[in-house]
Design an enzyme around this catalytic site. Structure first.
Site, PDB file in Angstrom:
ATOM      1  N   ARG A 224       0.902  -1.126   0.157  1.00 23.28           N
ATOM      2  CA  ARG A 224      -0.008   0.115   0.047  1.00 23.28           C
ATOM      3  C   ARG A 224       0.934   1.333  -0.046  1.00 23.28           C
ATOM      4  NH1 ARG A 224      -3.295  -3.250   4.534  1.00 23.28           N
ATOM      5  NH2 ARG A 224      -4.497  -4.566   3.159  1.00 23.28           N
ATOM      6  N   PHE A 240     -12.050  -2.938  -6.034  1.00 23.20           N
ATOM      7  CA  PHE A 240     -12.279  -3.902  -5.032  1.00 23.20           C
ATOM      8  C   PHE A 240     -11.766  -3.498  -3.658  1.00 23.20           C
ATOM      9  CE2 PHE A 240     -11.193  -6.022  -9.288  1.00 23.20           C
ATOM     10  CZ  PHE A 240     -12.446  -6.869  -9.363  1.00 23.20           C
ATOM     11  N   ASP A 264     -16.457  -1.050  -4.676  1.00 23.09           N
ATOM     12  CA  ASP A 264     -16.510  -2.317  -4.337  1.00 23.09           C
ATOM     13  C   ASP A 264     -18.007  -2.880  -4.539  1.00 23.09           C
ATOM     14  OD1 ASP A 264     -14.759  -4.311  -2.298  1.00 23.09           O
ATOM     15  OD2 ASP A 264     -16.651  -4.790  -2.435  1.00 23.09           O
ATOM     16  N   ASP A 314      -7.242  -4.640  -6.710  1.00 25.65           N
ATOM     17  CA  ASP A 314      -6.845  -5.875  -5.718  1.00 25.65           C
ATOM     18  C   ASP A 314      -7.904  -6.711  -5.472  1.00 25.65           C
ATOM     19  OD1 ASP A 314      -5.732  -7.123  -3.791  1.00 25.65           O
ATOM     20  OD2 ASP A 314      -6.269  -5.661  -2.135  1.00 25.65           O
ATOM     21  N   CYS A 354      -3.862 -12.868  -4.944  1.00 23.69           N
ATOM     22  CA  CYS A 354      -3.874 -13.473  -3.858  1.00 23.69           C
ATOM     23  C   CYS A 354      -3.822 -14.755  -3.656  1.00 23.69           C
ATOM     24  CB  CYS A 354      -4.514 -12.707  -2.728  1.00 23.69           C
ATOM     25  SG  CYS A 354      -6.250 -12.853  -3.044  1.00 23.69           S
TER      26      CYS A 354
END
Length: 410
Positions: A224, A240, A264, A314, A354
Site C-alpha cells: 500500500r 475491489f 466495491d 486488488d 492473492c
C-alpha cells in the site's frame, strides 16, 4: 526418540519430505504400526525405516500427517511449544519493528504451527485453527502468546476465534466463532468486536467478528505504501477496495492524490471504507461507488470517458484450487485488459493476485497477454510480495501466494 505410532510412506513421499515440505498426503501412506489417534503425534518413516519426522496425524484429512519436527530428540512438551512461540514473536519484532502492533504473529506452516493463523490488532488476538493437532494444543498456544506479548510492549485485552472456515469440516472439526475465555479479559459484550488499528499512519476500524477472514488484510501493508508513492496529484480508482486500504494510503498526505474513488460491489465494504475515510479526515478527497468493477470498467470503455490516470486492482482470489486456474486466468486477464485500455498513455496500474494457484509465472504471462490485447506496453516499476510477517518458506510453495506489480502504461 519418543515411542509413537509409526507411519511408513512411499519413496515418492520420502522425496517430497526430503525437500522440507511438511505434508504427508493420504496416498503416500503405505503402512501404519500402532494405532494413531486423530490429532495426536506419529513418527514418519521411509520405506527403509529411515526417520523422517514427527507430526500430527488425521485420518479425516487428505493431508494425513503434518510434520512439525524433523529432530528425533525433540520432546513435545510445554517448553517445545513455548520455544516455537518465542521464535515467532522475536522474528516479528525484528522484521516489523513498531508495525508489530498490527501484524500476523503466526503464519501456519511458515512458523511450524500447521493450520494456525494468529493476527494481532493492537491489543486483540484473532485466531483461526484449521488443523486438528494444533486445535488440541490451542489453549496452551494462546495462553503462551498472552504471557509473552507484554515482553514486546503488548498487553492482550481480548482473543477472538474465527474458525468459520469450510476446511475445518474436512479435518473432522466443526466451524465456530466466539471469544476465547472472555472472562479472562473482562469481555462482557460478546456480540461486539471492533478495534482501531494504525497502519502506515492511517487508522482503521477493524471488525474482527463480521469482517472477511480475520477482519483485515495485513499482507498488503507495505504494498500500500509502494502504491501510494505514485499517487501524488493523480486521480485514482481503487477497485475491489474492501475496507479502503489502498484508497486511504493514496488519499493520505503521504500519497497526495488529487482525488480517490473507492469501488466495491459490497455495500458493507463501502460503508466500512466511508467510516475509515471519516476516521482519518479524508472524506473531502474521496468518493465511493458500490458497483461491479467489471461493469464499471466496461461502461467507461464504451463511453470513452475515463477520468482516472491511476487504477489499482486488488481483487479477491479468482481461484482456490488448481482445477479452476484456467477460469481464473481469463478473469484476471479480462479485468487487467479493461483497466489498461481505460488508462491514458503514461498512466499507472497497480495489480495483484492473492491466489497461490495463480503462480507468478502464470500471472506475468497473463499480464503480457492482457497488455497485448489492450494494445499497450507495460513499463515495470516494481514487483513485490506479501509483507514479512507472512514469511515465505522456500520449500513450502503454499506460503508464497501474493503477487503485486506496479506499472506505467506506455
Amino acid at each position: 526418540m519418543l515411542q509413537l505410532p509409526r507411519v511408513f510412506i512411499t519413496e515418492k513421499g520420502e522425496r517430497h519430505a526430503k525437500t522440507g515440505h511438511p505434508w504427508v498426503f493420504e496416498g503416500e501412506v503405505v503402512k501404519i504400526d500402532g494405532t494413531p489417534v486423530d490429532g495426536e503425534l506419529v513418527n514418519v518413516f521411509s520405506p527403509k525405516e529411515r526417520f523422517i519426522g514427527t507430526g500430527y496425524y488425521n485420518s479425516h484429512s487428505k493431508i494425513r500427517v503434518r510434520i512439525i519436527s524433523t529432530n528425533a530428540n525433540d520432546k513435545f512438551d510445554e517448553n517445545f511449544y513455548k520455544r516455537r512461540i518465542r521464535y515467532a514473536l522475536d522474528y516479528r519484532k525484528t522484521v516489523m519493528g513498531d508495525d508489530m502492533r498490527a501484524s500476523r504473529l503466526i503464519f501456519g506452516e511458515a512458523d511450524s504451527f500447521p493450520g494456525l493463523t494468529v493476527d494481532l490488532f493492537e491489543s486483540v488476538l484473532v485466531v483461526q485453527t484449521l488443523c486438528l493437532g494444533t486445535e488440541k494444543v490451542k489453549d496452551l498456544l494462546i495462553e503462551t502468546l498472552c504471557e509473552m506479548l507484554p515482553d514486546y510492549g503488548i498487553n492482550v485485552t481480548a482473543v477472538y476465534e474465527r474458525c468459520d472456515v469450510k476446511v475445518r469440516e474436512l479435518e473432522g472439526m466443526e466451524q465456530f466463532t466466539g471469544y476465547w475465555h472472555p472472562e479472562k479479559f473482562g469481555v462482557t459484550d460478546t456480540s461486539v468486536g471492533n478495534v482501531i488499528i494504525t497502519e502506515n499512519g492511517i487508522k482503521y476500524d477493524v471488525d474482527y467478528i463480521g469482517g472477511q477472514k480475520t477482519g483485515f488484510f495485513l499482507d498488503q501493508k507495505y504494498n500500500r505504501l509502494a502504491a501510494a508513492r505514485l499517487a501524488k496529484g493523480r486521480r485514482v480508482l481503487d477497485c475491489f477496495t474492501h475496507t479502503g486500504a489502498f484508497a486511504l494510503n493514496c488519499a493520505s498526505d503521504f500519497g497526495g492524490a488529487e482525488h480517490v474513488t473507492a469501488v466495491d460491489i459490497s455495500e458493507s465494504a463501502i460503508e466500512q471504507t466511508k467510516k475509515n475515510a471519516a476516521l482519518n479526515g479524508f472524506t473531502d478527497r474521496m468518493s465511493f461507488l458500490c458497483t461491479d468493477v467489471f461493469k464499471l470498467l466496461t461502461d467507461m470503455l464504451n463511453s470513452k470517458k475515463c477520468e482516472y490516470d491511476y487504477i489499482i486492482l486488488d481483487p479477491p482470489a479468482f481461484t482456490k484450487s488448481s482445477a479452476t486456474v484456467k477460469d481464473a486466468y481469463r478473469g484476471y486477464k479480462d479485468i487487467n485488459m479493461r483497466a489498461m485500455r481505460c488508462l491514458p498513455r503514461g498512466g499507472y496500474l497497480a495489480t495483484c493476485s492473492c491466489s497461490h494457484f495463480m503462480t507468478n509465472d502464470l500471472f506475468v504471462k497473463m499480464l503480457r497477454d492482457a497488455s497485448h490485447d489492450a494494445g499497450v506496453s507495460l513499463r515495470q516499476i516494481e514487483c513485490r510480495q506479501q509483507s514479512p510477517d507472512h514469511p515465505i518458506l522456500m520449500n513450502v510453495p503454499e506460503t508464497d501466494y501474493l503477487k503485486f506489480y506496479l506499472f506505467q502504461v506506455v
